[in-house]
Design a protein around this motif. Sequence first.
Motif, short mmCIF file in Angstrom:
data_model
loop_
_atom_site.label_atom_id
_atom_site.label_comp_id
_atom_site.label_asym_id
_atom_site.label_seq_id
_atom_site.Cartn_x
_atom_site.Cartn_y
_atom_site.Cartn_z
N ARG A 27 -14.63 7.59 1.07
CA ARG A 27 -16.08 7.82 1.13
C ARG A 27 -16.60 8.36 -0.20
N ARG A 28 -15.84 9.26 -0.79
CA ARG A 28 -16.31 9.90 -2.03
C ARG A 28 -16.25 8.97 -3.24
N VAL A 29 -15.31 8.03 -3.25
CA VAL A 29 -15.18 7.15 -4.42
C VAL A 29 -15.71 5.74 -4.17
N GLY A 30 -16.07 5.44 -2.91
CA GLY A 30 -16.71 4.17 -2.60
C GLY A 30 -15.78 3.01 -2.30
N ILE A 31 -14.58 3.30 -1.75
CA ILE A 31 -13.68 2.22 -1.33
C ILE A 31 -13.13 2.54 0.06
N SER A 32 -12.46 1.59 0.67
CA SER A 32 -11.93 1.78 2.02
C SER A 32 -10.71 2.68 2.02
N SER A 33 -10.42 3.24 3.18
CA SER A 33 -9.24 4.09 3.34
C SER A 33 -7.94 3.33 3.01
N PRO A 34 -7.76 2.08 3.48
CA PRO A 34 -6.55 1.34 3.11
C PRO A 34 -6.43 1.10 1.59
N ALA A 35 -7.57 0.90 0.92
CA ALA A 35 -7.53 0.71 -0.54
C ALA A 35 -7.11 2.00 -1.23
N VAL A 36 -7.59 3.14 -0.72
CA VAL A 36 -7.17 4.44 -1.26
C VAL A 36 -5.67 4.61 -1.07
N SER A 37 -5.21 4.32 0.14
CA SER A 37 -3.78 4.45 0.45
C SER A 37 -2.92 3.59 -0.48
N GLU A 38 -3.35 2.36 -0.71
CA GLU A 38 -2.61 1.45 -1.60
C GLU A 38 -2.57 1.98 -3.03
N ARG A 39 -3.69 2.48 -3.51
CA ARG A 39 -3.74 3.02 -4.88
C ARG A 39 -2.86 4.27 -5.00
N ILE A 40 -2.92 5.15 -4.01
CA ILE A 40 -2.09 6.37 -4.05
C ILE A 40 -0.62 5.99 -4.02
N LYS A 41 -0.25 5.08 -3.15
CA LYS A 41 1.15 4.65 -3.04
C LYS A 41 1.63 4.07 -4.38
N LYS A 42 0.82 3.26 -5.02
CA LYS A 42 1.20 2.67 -6.30
C LYS A 42 1.38 3.76 -7.37
N MET A 43 0.47 4.76 -7.37
CA MET A 43 0.59 5.85 -8.34
C MET A 43 1.81 6.72 -8.05
N GLU A 44 2.17 6.89 -6.78
CA GLU A 44 3.39 7.62 -6.43
C GLU A 44 4.62 6.85 -6.90
N ASP A 45 4.65 5.55 -6.62
CA ASP A 45 5.79 4.70 -7.01
C ASP A 45 6.01 4.69 -8.52
N LEU A 46 4.93 4.75 -9.28
CA LEU A 46 5.02 4.72 -10.74
C LEU A 46 5.24 6.10 -11.35
N GLY A 47 5.24 7.15 -10.52
CA GLY A 47 5.48 8.50 -11.01
C GLY A 47 4.25 9.19 -11.57
N VAL A 48 3.08 8.57 -11.44
CA VAL A 48 1.84 9.23 -11.88
C VAL A 48 1.59 10.44 -10.98
N ILE A 49 1.69 10.23 -9.67
CA ILE A 49 1.63 11.34 -8.72
C ILE A 49 3.08 11.73 -8.45
#
Length: 147
Positions: A27-49
């Motif tokens: 809601r705060r960034v203007g995308i769907s919850s699944p899109a947020v989840s996918e972006r977070i997962k990708k950043m976790e996999d790459l070690g950013v998070i």
Amino acid sequence: MSIDSLNWKILKLLQSHARLSNAEIGRRVGISSPAVSERIKKMEDLGVIQDYHTSVSPFEAGYQLKALITLRAFMGKLKPFLEKVKTYDEVVNCYRITGNENIVMEVVLKNQKHLEAFIDQLIVYGETKTQIVLSRVVKNNPIKPLK
């Protein structure tokens, strides 16, 4: 992976409010919850998070002292110390650094006697210097995009 502006918005929110739901972040960034989840997962996999954690106040948990202790290791004692330091319950953060000292540790201690006993354990590895923390001026300042 380049961190685009949308990912930076997500990172900014997570760094200040790690318990926000994906729906709220979306809601705060203007995308769907699944899109947020996918972006977070990708950043976790790459070690950013790297991780998520709960911050505990050492003072509210019963510790009276927080200190920064530097160690200038004796010849041949640095490698053994790097293994030993992982076993000390007092050490909440430890960094290998450049300069005259080799190590800086952030430690929490029950009292002055505990500090004295802890330093006695360290001096077999090298020369120590201790600074007592009076207060924290900056707390978990978020990582921001490079300019």
